[in-house]
Write a protein that holds these residues in place. Structure first.
Motif, mmCIF file in Angstrom:
data_model
loop_
_atom_site.group_PDB
_atom_site.id
_atom_site.type_symbol
_atom_site.label_atom_id
_atom_site.label_comp_id
_atom_site.label_asym_id
_atom_site.label_seq_id
_atom_site.Cartn_x
_atom_site.Cartn_y
_atom_site.Cartn_z
ATOM 1 N N THR A 64 0.824 -1.198 0.000
ATOM 2 C CA THR A 64 0.000 0.000 0.000
ATOM 3 C C THR A 64 0.863 1.253 0.000
ATOM 4 O O THR A 64 0.589 2.224 -0.728
ATOM 5 C CB THR A 64 -0.940 0.022 1.228
ATOM 6 N N GLN A 65 1.922 1.250 0.813
ATOM 7 C CA GLN A 65 2.825 2.394 0.867
ATOM 8 C C GLN A 65 3.522 2.614 -0.467
ATOM 9 O O GLN A 65 3.685 3.758 -0.919
ATOM 10 C CB GLN A 65 3.848 2.186 1.978
ATOM 11 N N ILE A 66 3.925 1.524 -1.110
ATOM 12 C CA ILE A 66 4.577 1.634 -2.416
ATOM 13 C C ILE A 66 3.604 2.193 -3.451
ATOM 14 O O ILE A 66 3.956 3.060 -4.266
ATOM 15 C CB ILE A 66 5.117 0.263 -2.865
ATOM 16 N N ALA A 67 2.361 1.701 -3.404
ATOM 17 C CA ALA A 67 1.346 2.178 -4.349
ATOM 18 C C ALA A 67 1.065 3.661 -4.139
ATOM 19 O O ALA A 67 0.937 4.426 -5.109
ATOM 20 C CB ALA A 67 0.062 1.371 -4.181
ATOM 21 N N HIS A 68 0.987 4.096 -2.870
ATOM 22 C CA HIS A 68 0.748 5.513 -2.577
ATOM 23 C C HIS A 68 1.917 6.366 -3.034
ATOM 24 O O HIS A 68 1.725 7.476 -3.553
ATOM 25 C CB HIS A 68 0.522 5.694 -1.081
ATOM 26 N N SER A 69 3.161 5.852 -2.847
ATOM 27 C CA SER A 69 4.343 6.586 -3.283
ATOM 28 C C SER A 69 4.366 6.770 -4.788
ATOM 29 O O SER A 69 4.668 7.846 -5.305
ATOM 30 C CB SER A 69 5.617 5.867 -2.827
ATOM 31 N N LYS A 70 4.011 5.708 -5.521
ATOM 32 C CA LYS A 70 3.964 5.801 -6.980
ATOM 33 C C LYS A 70 2.892 6.767 -7.432
ATOM 34 O O LYS A 70 3.081 7.546 -8.374
ATOM 35 C CB LYS A 70 3.702 4.398 -7.568
ATOM 36 N N GLN A 71 1.731 6.713 -6.749
ATOM 37 C CA GLN A 71 0.640 7.604 -7.113
ATOM 38 C C GLN A 71 1.017 9.062 -6.859
ATOM 39 O O GLN A 71 0.742 9.938 -7.667
ATOM 40 C CB GLN A 71 -0.613 7.241 -6.322
#
Length: 204
Positions: free
Chosen positions: A192-199
């Motif tokens: 989730t953190q990785i996805a938020h960072s990419k977003q």
């Protein structure tokens, strides 16, 4: 100061003792040597209690050590279950559905790992560590007649079942073999953190 290599061999040697002692424990149970069995079983579980802290204390955690520990844990619990059946068959008969269910989950988890990774897992999740403690507590309490056996049995069954279900989910979540995983929640949080960072990166 102790050499890291020496510490590595000492820690893995402790784990290897647990693995090597499993056939000896089984032989004691088959021969009906109850007193010998229960004390050697307790010593075997004691090695499980100290090898993890020792590996962290001396910073010698390794993939080999994780795999060795996982195999030693599984073999020790299986031998303990067989010994319970040999010494107290009435207990196994009275709880065979629950015990069969646990072995079924263990079989599913093992088959899933072999299909996905071509080898067994060594996740060492928090649940697995708690399950190991409750399993050891139950077997020691049972063979030493300490008390609280029913409660410890229920705890061991519930936590072990949750651990096995979580590890089946982890096999599905992780495409590559990974050692020392905290649990499903931590994998989900990291993703989730990785996805938020990419977003966030895309928005900027």
């Amino acid at each position: 100061m102790q050499s890291p290599r020496i510490s590595y061999y000492i820690v893995n040697g402790v784990t290897m003792c647990r693995l090597v002692s499993a056939p000896f424990l089984l032989l004691l149970a088959i021969m009906g040597l109850y007193e010998w069995y229960k004390w050697c079983m307790a010593a075997s579980f004691f090695t499980d209690a100290i090898d993890g802290p020792l590996s962290r204390r001396y910073h010698v955690e390794s993939v080999f050590g994780s795999r060795l520990d996982s195999v030693a844990d599984d073999v020790t619990v299986i031998v303990s279950a067989v010994a319970l059946w040999l010494f107290y068959p009435e207990f196994i008969k009275g709880n065979w559905i629950v015990i069969a269910g646990l072995f079924a989950l263990f079989g599913i988890q093992t088959v899933a790992a072999l299909v996905a990774y071509k080898k067994v897992t060594s996740f060492h999740t928090y649940l697995a560590k708690i399950a190991a403690v409750t399993q050891a507590a139950f077997f020691i309490a049972f063979f030493f007649k300490i008390g609280l056996i029913k409660i410890l049995f229920i705890l061991a069954v519930v936590i072990t079942a949750l651990q096995l279900v979580e590890e089946i989910i982890l096999v599905i979540m992780l495409p590559q073999w990974t050692a020392n995983v905290k649990g499903v929640y931590w994998i989900w949080r990291t993703r989730t953190q990785i996805a938020h960072s990419k977003q966030s990166g895309m928005e900027t």
